[in-house]
Design a protein around this motif. Sequence first.
Motif, PDB file in Angstrom:
ATOM      1  N   ILE A  81       2.190  -1.785  -7.968  1.00 20.86           N
ATOM      2  CA  ILE A  81       0.744  -1.707  -7.719  1.00 20.86           C
ATOM      3  C   ILE A  81      -0.027  -2.050  -8.986  1.00 20.86           C
ATOM      4  N   ILE A  82       0.510  -1.654 -10.134  1.00 18.60           N
ATOM      5  CA  ILE A  82      -0.200  -1.987 -11.372  1.00 18.60           C
ATOM      6  C   ILE A  82       0.452  -3.193 -12.063  1.00 18.60           C
ATOM      7  N   ASN A  83       0.966  -4.112 -11.245  1.00 20.95           N
ATOM      8  CA  ASN A  83       1.524  -5.374 -11.750  1.00 20.95           C
ATOM      9  C   ASN A  83       2.642  -5.171 -12.761  1.00 20.95           C
ATOM     10  N   ASN A  84       3.403  -4.097 -12.584  1.00 20.43           N
ATOM     11  CA  ASN A  84       4.497  -3.797 -13.510  1.00 20.43           C
ATOM     12  C   ASN A  84       4.044  -3.693 -14.957  1.00 20.43           C
ATOM     13  N   ARG A  85       2.899  -3.085 -15.136  1.00 23.63           N
ATOM     14  CA  ARG A  85       2.472  -2.753 -16.486  1.00 23.63           C
ATOM     15  C   ARG A  85       3.095  -1.430 -16.920  1.00 23.63           C
ATOM     16  N   ALA A  86       4.150  -1.020 -16.225  1.00 23.94           N
ATOM     17  CA  ALA A  86       4.822   0.240 -16.532  1.00 23.94           C
ATOM     18  C   ALA A  86       6.247   0.156 -16.006  1.00 23.94           C
ATOM     19  N   VAL A  87       7.106   1.036 -16.495  1.00 25.84           N
ATOM     20  CA  VAL A  87       8.479   1.103 -15.985  1.00 25.84           C
ATOM     21  C   VAL A  87       8.696   2.495 -15.379  1.00 25.84           C
ATOM     22  N   PRO A  88       9.471   2.562 -14.270  1.00 30.30           N
ATOM     23  CA  PRO A  88       9.666   3.849 -13.602  1.00 30.30           C
ATOM     24  C   PRO A  88      10.298   4.881 -14.541  1.00 30.30           C
ATOM     25  N   ALA A  89       9.911   6.142 -14.386  1.00 29.53           N
ATOM     26  CA  ALA A  89      10.414   7.213 -15.245  1.00 29.53           C
ATOM     27  C   ALA A  89      11.186   8.211 -14.398  1.00 29.53           C
TER      28      ALA A  89
ATOM     29  N   ASN B 163      -6.071   4.362 -10.585  1.00 29.39           N
ATOM     30  CA  ASN B 163      -5.582   5.669 -10.153  1.00 29.39           C
ATOM     31  C   ASN B 163      -5.813   6.006  -8.682  1.00 29.39           C
ATOM     32  N   PRO B 164      -6.987   5.657  -8.092  1.00 32.06           N
ATOM     33  CA  PRO B 164      -7.118   5.933  -6.660  1.00 32.06           C
ATOM     34  C   PRO B 164      -6.075   5.176  -5.826  1.00 32.06           C
ATOM     35  N   ARG B 165      -5.744   3.950  -6.243  1.00 30.25           N
ATOM     36  CA  ARG B 165      -4.736   3.185  -5.489  1.00 30.25           C
ATOM     37  C   ARG B 165      -3.361   3.828  -5.613  1.00 30.25           C
ATOM     38  N   ILE B 166      -3.067   4.332  -6.826  1.00 28.59           N
ATOM     39  CA  ILE B 166      -1.774   4.995  -7.032  1.00 28.59           C
ATOM     40  C   ILE B 166      -1.726   6.280  -6.209  1.00 28.59           C
ATOM     41  N   ALA B 167      -2.833   7.021  -6.190  1.00 27.03           N
ATOM     42  CA  ALA B 167      -2.875   8.262  -5.422  1.00 27.03           C
ATOM     43  C   ALA B 167      -2.642   7.979  -3.945  1.00 27.03           C
ATOM     44  N   GLN B 168      -3.198   6.846  -3.456  1.00 24.73           N
ATOM     45  CA  GLN B 168      -2.977   6.491  -2.051  1.00 24.73           C
ATOM     46  C   GLN B 168      -1.515   6.191  -1.779  1.00 24.73           C
ATOM     47  N   ALA B 169      -0.864   5.538  -2.742  1.00 29.77           N
ATOM     48  CA  ALA B 169       0.554   5.226  -2.574  1.00 29.77           C
ATOM     49  C   ALA B 169       1.356   6.527  -2.494  1.00 29.77           C
ATOM     50  N   ILE B 170       1.017   7.487  -3.350  1.00 29.31           N
ATOM     51  CA  ILE B 170       1.717   8.779  -3.327  1.00 29.31           C
ATOM     52  C   ILE B 170       1.474   9.459  -1.980  1.00 29.31           C
ATOM     53  N   GLN B 171       0.231   9.359  -1.507  1.00 31.41           N
ATOM     54  CA  GLN B 171      -0.129   9.950  -0.215  1.00 31.41           C
ATOM     55  C   GLN B 171       0.746   9.382   0.907  1.00 31.41           C
ATOM     56  N   GLN B 172       0.922   8.043   0.881  1.00 26.82           N
ATOM     57  CA  GLN B 172       1.763   7.405   1.911  1.00 26.82           C
ATOM     58  C   GLN B 172       3.210   7.860   1.800  1.00 26.82           C
ATOM     59  N   ASP B 173       3.718   7.887   0.548  1.00 27.89           N
ATOM     60  CA  ASP B 173       5.110   8.287   0.342  1.00 27.89           C
ATOM     61  C   ASP B 173       5.351   9.686   0.889  1.00 27.89           C
ATOM     62  N   LEU B 174       4.404  10.578   0.639  1.00 32.03           N
ATOM     63  CA  LEU B 174       4.619  11.962   1.053  1.00 32.03           C
ATOM     64  C   LEU B 174       4.437  12.128   2.556  1.00 32.03           C
ATOM     65  N   SER B 175       3.580  11.291   3.153  1.00 36.42           N
ATOM     66  CA  SER B 175       3.399  11.421   4.595  1.00 36.42           C
ATOM     67  C   SER B 175       4.698  11.034   5.312  1.00 36.42           C
ATOM     68  N   ALA B 176       5.505  10.191   4.658  1.00 35.83           N
ATOM     69  CA  ALA B 176       6.779   9.784   5.252  1.00 35.83           C
ATOM     70  C   ALA B 176       7.744  10.963   5.392  1.00 35.83           C
ATOM     71  N   ILE B 177       7.554  12.027   4.600  1.00 35.09           N
ATOM     72  CA  ILE B 177       8.421  13.198   4.791  1.00 35.09           C
ATOM     73  C   ILE B 177       7.632  14.367   5.398  1.00 35.09           C
ATOM     74  N   GLY B 178       6.479  14.032   5.966  1.00 35.21           N
ATOM     75  CA  GLY B 178       5.740  15.042   6.731  1.00 35.21           C
ATOM     76  C   GLY B 178       4.707  15.818   5.940  1.00 35.21           C
ATOM     77  N   ILE B 179       4.511  15.461   4.650  1.00 34.22           N
ATOM     78  CA  ILE B 179       3.503  16.177   3.874  1.00 34.22           C
ATOM     79  C   ILE B 179       2.188  15.419   3.972  1.00 34.22           C
ATOM     80  N   LYS B 180       1.161  16.104   4.464  1.00 34.78           N
ATOM     81  CA  LYS B 180      -0.140  15.458   4.598  1.00 34.78           C
ATOM     82  C   LYS B 180      -0.956  15.774   3.344  1.00 34.78           C
ATOM     83  N   VAL B 181      -1.363  14.715   2.650  1.00 31.00           N
ATOM     84  CA  VAL B 181      -2.054  14.915   1.372  1.00 31.00           C
ATOM     85  C   VAL B 181      -3.516  14.502   1.497  1.00 31.00           C
TER      86      VAL B 181
END
Lengths: 542, 306
Positions: free
Chosen positions: A323-331, A381-399
């Motif tokens: 989402i941020i054009n790989n301006r970061a590496v996963p941790a 950050n709002p776009r990243i937060a939305q991505a987290i929201q989607q990821d969590l909804s996949a396991i049933g957590i509504k954010v």
Amino acid sequence: MGRWMTRWMVIILALIMTMPALAFATDAKQGGEMTVTFKDDVATLDPAIGYDWQNWSMIKSLYDGLMDYAPGTYNLRPGLAESYEVSPDGLAYTFRLREGVKFHNGRPMTAEDVKYSLERTVNPKTQSPGQGFYSSIKGFDAVTSGETTDLTGVIVVDPKTVRIELSNPDATFLHLVALNFSFVVAKEAVEEYGADFGKHPVGTGAYKLSAWNLGQNLIFERNKDYYRSGVPKLDKITFEIGQEPTVALLRLQRGEVDVLGDGVPPARYIKMKNDSQYADNFMEGPQLQTSYITMNVKMKPFDNVKVRQAVNMAVFKERICKIINNRAVPANQPLPPAMPGYAENYDGYSLDRGKAKALLAEAGYPDGFTTELYAINTDPNPRIAQAIQQDLSAIGIKVDLKTLAASTVIAAGGEPDQAPMLWSGGLAWLADFPDPSNFYGPILGCGGAVKGGWNWAWYCNEEIDAKAKKADAMSDPDLVDQRIDLWRDIFIEIMEDAPWVPVFNELRNTMRSDRIGGSEDFFVDPVFRPCNYRYVFARDAQ
Amino acid sequence: MIRFLAKRIGQAVAILLGVTVVTFVLSFLMPADPVRMLAGRSATPETVESIRRELGLDQPLPVQYVKYITRLVQGDFGRSYRQKTEVSALILSRLPATLLLLLGAIFFELLIGMPAGIFSATRRGRPSDNWIMAFSFAGVSMPQFVIGLLLLYLFAHMLPIFPLGGYGTLNHLVLPALTLGISGGGWYSRMMRSAMVDVLRKDYVRTARAKGMTERRVILVHALRNAILPIIAMIGLDIGIFMAGAVVVESVFGWPGIGQLAWQAIQMVDIPIIMGVTLVAAIGIVLGNLLADLVMPFLDPRLQLE
């Protein structure tokens, strides 16, 4: 064998890290100038007060501390001190000061100035954010409570020798006297300008301030009497203030400015990075930074470790980096890879939605739950937060997303019962100095889990706190490896409790014009941003 | 005249006092802690509390307000939390840039708005009128940062006529002033047009035409003088509108004015600067209105100062 391996690796790594410094530090000729652009105003150049990445590096160029870092590296080297000695119990540091160091006003610097400057930072009247770093110095409490202004632990032995006595051993102490808050200021200038000293800085540093037009520009001129010969390289640096990053980039392409203080604007990142025309201009590298999601362990349902682990397994970090054009590496852990103590062999929690759902069911939430995620409202950050929201909804957590101003998000995190989840992007932890302990205390330790603190997970594990104390007391240089090993264990143990989802380590970037030279390390220098002002040089002066 | 002035100045003081109360209370109602923003990441809770005490922020709000006002009437705006510099020095160093920008903006909006409005009014209902009104509508509706970036891209990057932001020469002033002028000019052309349309229906215009005056003289002398009154009142109000616009435009163009100062202070919850800039802007608005009221009777003798 493993121990030998790590020891050799550390030595080789240290050699590799110092090499560019050895190769590039001395050969460039002095002369020439550069222009650096910034969007925001420079708040202050008072080393006891300044605490943002913009003035941090400027202050490092105007003043010096007892210790310093070799350019482009994390390696401590003597600064104003020519040598130092540590007592066997680790409670006393004796620094021998260099001969012939002068303030910008011409007066020679002495041990009295070192004492005065430390006392000034600790004195509550100064309002220094760095006060707490020096709590291990004897007499600290008497000064902070206002009883006296004399910091008894800092002793002037003779004009060229200063001894600092500690009330408890502190393995990070040499870093603390390389930190801006300990930098030596000229007492007479502080007294003359009072609270305006930050606009009239007088130090011993490589540059001196020659002009400051509020809101427009600052001009640094080379200090011809600087104690390191051949440093700094440039005769003059002009900082232009109020430049939008997009406009600054256009100006750099046109040859009007030399270095982008705020980096490449995100919208132009891919273009600049991949354009071969700019291969020698685009500079990128790692920094001591981790962005993470905190889960408030005091709030339901995050008081259950299984829920926290489940969330760790549900966040798709590679996609967030994309989402941020790989301006970061996963941790996968709190420490960034460049930090000593980073666990190379640790795998962390891998993406596994099935297992995450199973953990949620075990924790008593087979159908998930509803919660809130706080994040700041500036892109991305709002776009990243939305991505987290989607990821969590996949396991049933509504954010539900709460995207707010930075100051509001910080305030929410500092309340024990307000932010169940918080995305740290835009606020994330950047190390003050390259030591793993700096990634613990305020953000994961019990000391930070207080109202108004920065431990937004409210995580407090007494056992780990005790280990951290033990690690920080290991100030014997022979114990360095053991100490780092201990820190490595501490952070892996923390990950078992999973108060955070470490998401990514941001890379930093900037652009330089064709006129400016120097190793790429100088442009991703761990303590200087956007570049090591003392060592970058002008090509036309060569 | 003197009675009028005394009354208006009394009102102005009351308004400004109200502004300080509202801004003060709002600044502290923000769910953000200025001390925490100031102390940063590594400060211990003890340090945070000690800074709070030093700044006097541990005292009850009314006590803080009274202290603030007491110093304010002595001309002391306080010191910035973050920069430690006197707020008055920060504002004074940036005020000339903002005033220059305002003058430039007023120049451009009159230059664009008045001729467009007059032209439209005299060609009411014809295609040229519709086109002008469509353009003015676009000018009013477009966000200022879009206009600003567009102008920068066209006239500084594609055709490098003007510098890419910055401050110093008249050349630097043109694009930021034009940005404010385009959005303001949109309003002015619409106001000018409707005022003009009204006036052109009046008997004295018909009389003037019947006397055989040239159309040019009818419009520029007889009609314009009467139609311009609302525009003068508008300029007074504009100072307030521009203050808001200045925040955006100064950021886009790197114009070192007080709008930029305010914007950065808001991010850092630097309350003394926020208070100071708000107060100065309020003074500007009050003065602008007062000036408009004072000028009106000279332009229109039917109006009395009351």
